[in-house]
Write an enzyme that holds these catalytic residues in place. Structure first.
Site, PDB file in Angstrom:
ATOM      1  N   LYS A 130       0.933   4.197  -2.759  1.00 50.23           N
ATOM      2  CA  LYS A 130       0.647   5.591  -2.430  1.00 50.23           C
ATOM      3  C   LYS A 130       1.825   6.503  -2.781  1.00 50.23           C
ATOM      4  CE  LYS A 130      -3.565   5.303  -0.769  1.00 50.23           C
ATOM      5  NZ  LYS A 130      -4.690   5.968  -1.465  1.00 50.23           N
TER       6      LYS A 130
ATOM      7  N   TYR B 134       0.846  -1.205   0.000  1.00 49.17           N
ATOM      8  CA  TYR B 134       0.000   0.000   0.000  1.00 49.17           C
ATOM      9  C   TYR B 134       0.876   1.247   0.000  1.00 49.17           C
ATOM     10  CZ  TYR B 134      -3.383   3.320   2.151  1.00 49.17           C
ATOM     11  OH  TYR B 134      -4.191   4.383   2.461  1.00 49.17           O
TER      12      TYR B 134
END
Length: 256
Positions: free
Chosen positions: A153, A149
């Site tokens: 991002k 993640y």
């Protein structure tokens, strides 16, 4: 005092519009006059009456993304503001990573986001105006777990900067909000395992608490608005001071 008509006559597309943060963004933008186009993966998530137009698709399904883009442009026109909020993670440490979890989290949080945003951003550039805000994470700035993640991002942060640099002369601005922990339903699975976790978490934050969804939504609205007309390519933490420094070092080492 912010005008309640700040986004009057503006069409605002919000992804992940039914989630804890997304629904707060939708409510705030609608309160300030926007016509909100809500996007999520189920119709049930888009039940709020503040959503003027609804589109259901899955960021892991390219065909559904492409169909949603065509429907948005046909039914709602080229948006004035695009808020890319949808995202998800469960692989919290390196030990939890597998080829499947890496693929899923990168596809959802980076590839899917870019696949959805790119045609809308190009349509906005063709018109000659637009504001884009991405919801990233403090995980993209420093490591707080969730490695796949976090990598996705960080890619979003880079993507926003590319839009800011390459499409600024076409009238577009692109900025990023990086929230720290927000008390939404996303924390429920952790609280179910450890009800005391929020108390320990707050010790890491210089403000002595985590942020709420409205605080993040206010930052999103500011960057989306004409009040931020000179700001583009910015990465703005909304994190109660988490990324400013490591408070426990002060408490436990220097203050010992």
């Amino acid at each position: 005092m912010v005008s309640r008509a700040e986004f009057e006559d503006k069409t605002v597309v919000v992804t992940g519009a039914g989630g804890g943060l997304g629904s707060t963004i939708v409510k705030l933008m609608a309160e300030r006059g926007a016509r909100v186009v809500g996007c999520d993966q189920s119709a049930e998530a888009l039940a709020s009456p503040t959503v003027a137009s609804r589109h259901v698709f899955n960021l892991l399904d390219r065909a559904s993304i492409e169909a949603a883009i065509a429907a948005i442009l046909d039914r709602d026109g080229v948006p004035d503001i695009l808020i890319n909020n949808a995202g998800w993670t469960r692989a919290e440490t390196l030990d939890a990573l597998t080829a499947d979890t890496i693929e899923q989290e990168l596809d959802l949080n980076l590839t899917g986001v870019m696949t959805f945003a790119d045609p809308l951003i190009k349509a906005m550039a063709g018109r000659g105006s637009g504001s884009i805000v991405f919801i990233s994470s403090v995980n993209a700035i420093s490591h707080f777990g969730n490695p796949a993640y976090a990598a996705a991002k960080a890619g979003i942060n880079a993507y926003a900067k590319s839009i800011a640099v390459e499409l600024g002369r076409a009238g577009l601005r692109a900025n990023v909000v990086c929230p720290g922990s927000i008390r939404t339903a996303a924390w429920d699975h952790r609280l179910a395992k450890d009800p005391e976790i929020l108390g320990r978490l707050q010790r890491l934050y210089p403000l002595g608490r985590i942020v709420d969804a409205r605080e993040v939504a206010e930052a999103v609205a500011f960057l989306a608005s004409d009040r931020a007309s000179g700001i583009t390519g910015a990465v703005v933490p909304v994190d109660a001071g988490l990324t400013a420094g490591y408070l426990p070092f002060i408490d436990d080492i220097l203050g010992a």
